[in-house]
Each structure stands twice: as C-alpha cells, then as structure tokens.
Design a protein around this motif. Structure first.
Motif, PDB file in Angstrom:
ATOM      1  N   THR A  97      12.121 -30.256 -22.203  1.00  0.00           N
ATOM      2  CA  THR A  97      10.625 -30.329 -21.516  1.00  0.00           C
ATOM      3  C   THR A  97      10.998 -32.000 -21.621  1.00  0.00           C
ATOM      4  OG1 THR A  97       9.352 -29.693 -23.766  1.00  0.00           O
ATOM      5  CG2 THR A  97       9.784 -28.172 -22.551  1.00  0.00           C
ATOM      6  N   LYS A  98      11.402 -33.299 -21.876  1.00  0.00           N
ATOM      7  CA  LYS A  98      11.723 -33.991 -21.582  1.00  0.00           C
ATOM      8  C   LYS A  98      10.888 -34.662 -20.659  1.00  0.00           C
ATOM      9  CE  LYS A  98      16.103 -34.991 -23.648  1.00  0.00           C
ATOM     10  NZ  LYS A  98      17.599 -36.014 -23.473  1.00  0.00           N
ATOM     11  N   ASP A  99      10.545 -34.032 -19.617  1.00  0.00           N
ATOM     12  CA  ASP A  99       9.298 -34.401 -18.724  1.00  0.00           C
ATOM     13  C   ASP A  99       7.640 -34.301 -19.000  1.00  0.00           C
ATOM     14  OD1 ASP A  99       9.823 -31.184 -18.577  1.00  0.00           O
ATOM     15  OD2 ASP A  99       9.071 -31.727 -16.358  1.00  0.00           O
ATOM     16  N   LYS A 100       7.585 -33.300 -20.156  1.00  0.00           N
ATOM     17  CA  LYS A 100       6.285 -33.322 -21.212  1.00  0.00           C
ATOM     18  C   LYS A 100       6.639 -34.435 -22.500  1.00  0.00           C
ATOM     19  CE  LYS A 100       5.111 -29.033 -18.665  1.00  0.00           C
ATOM     20  NZ  LYS A 100       5.261 -27.203 -18.660  1.00  0.00           N
ATOM     21  N   LYS A 101       6.338 -34.931 -21.917  1.00  0.00           N
ATOM     22  CA  LYS A 101       6.225 -35.583 -23.069  1.00  0.00           C
ATOM     23  C   LYS A 101       4.730 -35.909 -23.567  1.00  0.00           C
ATOM     24  CE  LYS A 101       8.434 -39.508 -24.542  1.00  0.00           C
ATOM     25  NZ  LYS A 101       8.689 -41.147 -24.027  1.00  0.00           N
ATOM     26  N   ALA A 102       4.356 -35.880 -25.215  1.00  0.00           N
ATOM     27  CA  ALA A 102       3.667 -36.123 -26.190  1.00  0.00           C
ATOM     28  C   ALA A 102       3.893 -36.744 -26.961  1.00  0.00           C
ATOM     29  CB  ALA A 102       2.922 -34.301 -26.592  1.00  0.00           C
ATOM     30  N   GLN A 103       4.511 -37.971 -27.526  1.00  0.00           N
ATOM     31  CA  GLN A 103       4.627 -38.407 -27.881  1.00  0.00           C
ATOM     32  C   GLN A 103       5.179 -39.501 -27.263  1.00  0.00           C
ATOM     33  OE1 GLN A 103       4.637 -40.295 -30.618  1.00  0.00           O
ATOM     34  NE2 GLN A 103       4.239 -39.336 -32.498  1.00  0.00           N
ATOM     35  N   ARG A 104       5.398 -41.044 -28.556  1.00  0.00           N
ATOM     36  CA  ARG A 104       6.591 -42.242 -27.806  1.00  0.00           C
ATOM     37  C   ARG A 104       7.581 -41.762 -27.995  1.00  0.00           C
ATOM     38  NH1 ARG A 104       3.453 -45.655 -32.072  1.00  0.00           N
ATOM     39  NH2 ARG A 104       2.185 -44.685 -31.340  1.00  0.00           N
ATOM     40  N   SER A 105       8.844 -42.490 -26.797  1.00  0.00           N
ATOM     41  CA  SER A 105       9.823 -42.146 -27.845  1.00  0.00           C
ATOM     42  C   SER A 105      10.222 -42.760 -29.431  1.00  0.00           C
ATOM     43  CB  SER A 105      11.242 -42.817 -26.544  1.00  0.00           C
ATOM     44  OG  SER A 105      10.813 -42.748 -25.462  1.00  0.00           O
ATOM     45  N   LEU A 106      11.317 -42.510 -29.900  1.00  0.00           N
ATOM     46  CA  LEU A 106      11.810 -42.798 -30.885  1.00  0.00           C
ATOM     47  C   LEU A 106      13.011 -44.184 -30.918  1.00  0.00           C
ATOM     48  CD1 LEU A 106      11.711 -41.782 -33.948  1.00  0.00           C
ATOM     49  CD2 LEU A 106      13.665 -41.206 -33.603  1.00  0.00           C
ATOM     50  N   ASP A 107      11.819 -45.325 -31.314  1.00  0.00           N
ATOM     51  CA  ASP A 107      12.521 -46.052 -31.739  1.00  0.00           C
ATOM     52  C   ASP A 107      13.783 -45.960 -33.014  1.00  0.00           C
ATOM     53  OD1 ASP A 107      13.142 -49.251 -31.483  1.00  0.00           O
ATOM     54  OD2 ASP A 107      11.112 -49.765 -32.029  1.00  0.00           O
ATOM     55  N   PRO A 108      14.769 -46.137 -32.881  1.00  0.00           N
ATOM     56  CA  PRO A 108      15.759 -46.217 -34.571  1.00  0.00           C
ATOM     57  C   PRO A 108      15.524 -47.474 -35.162  1.00  0.00           C
ATOM     58  CG  PRO A 108      16.902 -45.513 -32.247  1.00  0.00           C
ATOM     59  CD  PRO A 108      15.288 -45.981 -31.649  1.00  0.00           C
ATOM     60  N   ARG A 109      15.319 -48.436 -34.064  1.00  0.00           N
ATOM     61  CA  ARG A 109      14.971 -49.497 -35.101  1.00  0.00           C
ATOM     62  C   ARG A 109      13.205 -49.454 -36.024  1.00  0.00           C
ATOM     63  NH1 ARG A 109      15.258 -55.600 -32.598  1.00  0.00           N
ATOM     64  NH2 ARG A 109      14.035 -55.220 -31.693  1.00  0.00           N
TER      65      ARG A 109
ATOM     66  N   ALA B 285       0.364 -39.413 -44.077  1.00  0.00           N
ATOM     67  CA  ALA B 285       1.049 -37.901 -43.391  1.00  0.00           C
ATOM     68  C   ALA B 285       1.028 -38.129 -42.066  1.00  0.00           C
ATOM     69  CB  ALA B 285      -0.500 -37.678 -43.832  1.00  0.00           C
ATOM     70  N   VAL B 286       2.410 -37.030 -41.978  1.00  0.00           N
ATOM     71  CA  VAL B 286       2.806 -36.588 -40.558  1.00  0.00           C
ATOM     72  C   VAL B 286       1.748 -35.333 -39.587  1.00  0.00           C
ATOM     73  CG1 VAL B 286       4.917 -36.640 -39.158  1.00  0.00           C
ATOM     74  CG2 VAL B 286       5.284 -37.270 -41.642  1.00  0.00           C
ATOM     75  N   THR B 287       1.626 -35.915 -38.561  1.00  0.00           N
ATOM     76  CA  THR B 287       0.812 -34.509 -37.773  1.00  0.00           C
ATOM     77  C   THR B 287       1.862 -33.990 -37.541  1.00  0.00           C
ATOM     78  OG1 THR B 287      -1.117 -36.576 -38.539  1.00  0.00           O
ATOM     79  CG2 THR B 287      -1.119 -34.305 -36.654  1.00  0.00           C
ATOM     80  N   TYR B 288       1.760 -32.806 -37.373  1.00  0.00           N
ATOM     81  CA  TYR B 288       2.219 -31.851 -36.556  1.00  0.00           C
ATOM     82  C   TYR B 288       1.182 -30.638 -35.687  1.00  0.00           C
ATOM     83  CZ  TYR B 288       7.094 -32.975 -37.947  1.00  0.00           C
ATOM     84  OH  TYR B 288       8.240 -32.980 -38.690  1.00  0.00           O
ATOM     85  N   ALA B 289       1.577 -30.793 -34.295  1.00  0.00           N
ATOM     86  CA  ALA B 289       1.221 -29.562 -33.941  1.00  0.00           C
ATOM     87  C   ALA B 289       2.313 -28.166 -34.076  1.00  0.00           C
ATOM     88  CB  ALA B 289       0.531 -29.502 -32.559  1.00  0.00           C
ATOM     89  N   ILE B 290       1.202 -26.745 -33.668  1.00  0.00           N
ATOM     90  CA  ILE B 290       2.145 -25.800 -33.483  1.00  0.00           C
ATOM     91  C   ILE B 290       1.245 -24.760 -33.128  1.00  0.00           C
ATOM     92  CG2 ILE B 290       0.823 -24.622 -35.939  1.00  0.00           C
ATOM     93  CD1 ILE B 290       3.097 -23.438 -37.075  1.00  0.00           C
TER      94      ILE B 290
ATOM     95  N   VAL C 212      -3.350 -26.639 -35.061  1.00  0.00           N
ATOM     96  CA  VAL C 212      -2.609 -25.295 -34.213  1.00  0.00           C
ATOM     97  C   VAL C 212      -2.996 -25.713 -33.028  1.00  0.00           C
ATOM     98  CG1 VAL C 212      -3.057 -22.952 -34.284  1.00  0.00           C
ATOM     99  CG2 VAL C 212      -3.926 -23.768 -36.595  1.00  0.00           C
ATOM    100  N   GLU C 213      -1.835 -25.302 -32.089  1.00  0.00           N
ATOM    101  CA  GLU C 213      -2.508 -26.262 -30.235  1.00  0.00           C
ATOM    102  C   GLU C 213      -0.822 -25.730 -29.581  1.00  0.00           C
ATOM    103  OE1 GLU C 213      -2.745 -26.598 -27.683  1.00  0.00           O
ATOM    104  OE2 GLU C 213      -5.037 -27.818 -28.161  1.00  0.00           O
ATOM    105  N   ASP C 214      -1.270 -24.841 -28.695  1.00  0.00           N
ATOM    106  CA  ASP C 214      -0.254 -24.456 -28.403  1.00  0.00           C
ATOM    107  C   ASP C 214      -0.585 -24.746 -26.800  1.00  0.00           C
ATOM    108  OD1 ASP C 214      -1.703 -23.427 -26.927  1.00  0.00           O
ATOM    109  OD2 ASP C 214      -1.006 -21.261 -27.212  1.00  0.00           O
TER     110      ASP C 214
ATOM    111  N   ARG D 163      -2.067 -31.690 -26.411  1.00  0.00           N
ATOM    112  CA  ARG D 163      -1.562 -32.158 -27.138  1.00  0.00           C
ATOM    113  C   ARG D 163      -1.085 -33.562 -26.871  1.00  0.00           C
ATOM    114  NH1 ARG D 163       1.965 -27.615 -26.967  1.00  0.00           N
ATOM    115  NH2 ARG D 163       3.625 -28.400 -25.906  1.00  0.00           N
ATOM    116  N   ARG D 164      -1.489 -34.253 -25.638  1.00  0.00           N
ATOM    117  CA  ARG D 164      -0.993 -35.035 -25.263  1.00  0.00           C
ATOM    118  C   ARG D 164      -2.351 -36.396 -25.442  1.00  0.00           C
ATOM    119  NH1 ARG D 164       3.022 -36.606 -20.345  1.00  0.00           N
ATOM    120  NH2 ARG D 164       1.212 -37.764 -19.645  1.00  0.00           N
TER     121      ARG D 164
END
Length: 368
Positions: free
Chosen positions: A42-54, A74-79, A141-143, A148-149
């Motif tokens: 589901t890459k066309d449905k991004k709810a985050q920036r792209s991971l920057d390895p650097r 803290a790290v934030t997640y949606a479930i 909790v958010e589906d 999420r975006r």
C-alpha cells in the motif's frame, strides 16, 4: 479473551480514540513493531515520511557511543483491530492498568519514530546488550487511513524545534559544544556578547554572535568548511579545542578593529543601564555598515582561514591578520556580492552554497 502478545499497558483516551502507553523490551519491539507506516503493498497510501537511512544511522551512532545514558523518546503507532473489551485485561476495574493483548493479525503502523525504531535494530546488532533495554510506545487505535495521515500531520504541526544555541549550551558530551561555551564565557572578544539561547540574533540585538555560530565556526576552523554531518567527532579534548578556538578569535580581534569597538560600546550600554532602544538603534546601524556582525559571516571567516592554512601549509592563523584586515566587509563588497553572499537587504544569506562560495572566495584572497 483472544490470543496474542501480552504487554503491560496503561489505557487512556484522547478525543474519540483509545490509546495505550507501553514499555516494550527491545526484543519484543523488534519482533512485533515494524518501522513501516503502511504495509508494503500500500505504498500509495503513505501516512509517514520515507525512512532516511542516514538519519537512522546518526541515531545508531549516538546509541552505540552512549549505551549507558542514551535517551530515546516514545515511538508512536496506530493499530487497527484492538477492542478494549476483548484485548485489554484490566487488573483493577477503573484504574486503566493492565495487559494489552496484541492480536497476531493486527496491523501496526508507525506514525512517529520510525528512525528510532530502525536505529534500535541496527544498534542492537552492533551491541546486543541494547536488546535488554526498553522503549516507550504510544499506541492509538485507528484503522482509517485518512485519519492516520491526519494524525501524522497533527503531530508534526505544532512541535517547536529547540534553538541550536540552547542545544549547544546544554550538551555535556560534545567536546566542541563544551569548548564553544568556554570560549563564549572567557575569550575577551566574546565575553558578554554571545547569545546563548535564541536561535537567531535580530538586527537590533546587543549580541554579536550566537553560541551556535561560535560552535559552527570552531568546527569549521578545526575540521574544515565542509563540516562532517552528524554528531561531532571526539578527536580532540576540550582544552585543545579551546586553544584552537582562541587562535581563531585572536586572529579576528587582531585584524578587525570593528569587533573591539562594538564590544566596548555594548558593554558600556550594559554597565550604564543604557536604553535598550538606544542600544538597538546603535547595533542596527552597525550591522547596516558591516557584514562582520553576523554569525553567518563568522562561519565564512572560520572556514576560509582553515582553507588558507591548508593551502599554504601554515599553522599560525595570525599570519593572516594583515590580509584579513584589508578585506572589504561592507554590504557593497564586490567579493561577497560576486559570491552571492549578500542579498538585496544588504545582509548575508544563510544558504549553504552561498556560504561555501563566499568561503572559497575569501580563502583565495587570504592564501599566499
């Protein structure tokens, strides 16, 4: 009760969403919480920036170098599928304290902290002891994908970036930061005229430079105009860096009388409890007359001196006092206008390519 992974949790609520606060052992974090914001299909449905390895790599270096006292937020997640009735075991009714049961088919999507999560993985590979540490997780909790975006946008809409000067002032690990603070407090040219908290110096400020500018100038003078990204190297001790910084500011003070004149005037205003309005008017006039009273110009001079020293295979910056004294630092200076360093307002631009162009141009004038 459904099956799944049991994690101690505090249950709460924000708006119409259930939320859970978790303290998760890193082994479990890496096993059950991915760094991704959405599933791979589901890459066309991004709810985050792209991971920057650097960026993740910078955090890895920080963790591995400071395993005893590193700090990660803290790290934030949606479930998507948690239902409090089926997935939360409350130890005492009404307390919100209990165990959250993560369903094995749940989709966990990272909304904030993906670089921290990735860094924990890489740092643990370098130092397995980190697997026994814990990471705080905020779980909403958010589906709904669009919500999420919106959550990601909301979380990043209001944070205020801490001024670099304040970060430098508070950093007790970075030898360059410690040396910059000592220089600001002790060097005759800098004492009392360095802004230690604010991100920027206004035109009417009684401060000549910011602490962040002193820090950057020190790094450019020691490491070169192209300062390596990331955290400062620990290649020199603080005393050595203070000595090197002293060389830089001694050269500036010896070559440009403007610094002594402005510093004396600022201190006179301070000692006599002079009018802030009068001091502001004086500083604004001086800044219109010269580019020297600029943190950006300080970076240029520091980098140019380092480059000139390298070109000439020289070790004593005081040999450039005369040539530096002859440079035109007025807003009409052909040297700095040709480099694109001066804009229509007559003030230096902070864009890196213009700073580098001005650094190279000044170094060419200084070098024999």
């Amino acid at each position: 009760m459904v099956g799944g992974v049991h994690i101690p949790a505090l249950k709460g609520r924000q708006g119409d969403r259930d939320m859970y606060l978790l303290s998760v052992k890193n082994t479990m974090l890496l096993r059950n919480f991915s760094a991704g914001a959405e599933p791979a299909d589901t890459k066309d449905k991004k709810a985050q920036r792209s991971l920057d390895p650097r960026h993740a790599g910078d955090i890895v270096t920080y963790m591995v170098e400071n395993t005893d006292d590193y700090v990660l937020g803290a790290v934030t997640y949606a479930i998507d599928v948690v239902d409090a009735r089926d997935h939360f075991v409350e130890l005492q009714e009404g307390t919100g304290v209990g165990f959250l049961v993560l369903p094995l088919d749940a989709e966990l999507r990272c909304l904030d902290g993906q670089h921290r999560r990735q860094a924990i993985k890489e740092a643990s590979e370098a130092d397995p002891r980190l697997l026994d540490d814990y990471t705080a997780v905020v779980l909403y909790v958010e589906d709904d994908y669009m919500r999420r975006r919106q959550m990601f946008s909301d979380m990043n809409a209001t944070p205020k970036v801490v001024a670099k000067a304040l970060n430098v002032a508070f950093d007790s690990r970075d030898p360059y930061a410690l040396a910059a603070l000592r220089l600001a407090d002790e060097h005759p040219m800098l004492k009392g005229v360095v802004e230690k908290e604010k991100a920027r110096i206004t035109t009417r400020s009684g401060a000549i430079f910011s602490l962040a500018g002193v820090y950057d100038a020190l790094k450019r003078y020691v490491l070169g105009a192209n300062v390596p990204r990331g955290r400062s190297p620990r290649d020199r001790d603080v005393d050595t860096l203070v000595q090197l910084g002293g060389e830089l500011f001694d050269t500036l003070a010896s070559s440009r009388d403007e610094f002594a004149a402005v510093t004396a005037q600022v201190r006179s205003f301070m000692m006599d409890d002079g009018s802030p309005t009068a001091l502001g008017a004086y500083m604004a006039a001086e800044r219109r007359a010269t580019l020297l009273l600029s943190t950006t110009t300080l970076r240029v001079i520091a980098g140019a001196l380092r480059e000139a020293l390298s070109r000439d295979n020289e070790s004593d910056p005081l040999r450039y006092v005369y040539s530096l004294s002859q440079v035109d630092f007025t807003p009409d200076s052909p040297l700095f206008n040709a480099a694109g360093f001066v804009g229509r307002t007559g003030t230096p631009s902070a864009r890196n390519q213009e700073v580098m162009a001005a650094t190279r141009a000044l170094a060419a004038v200084l070098a024999r």
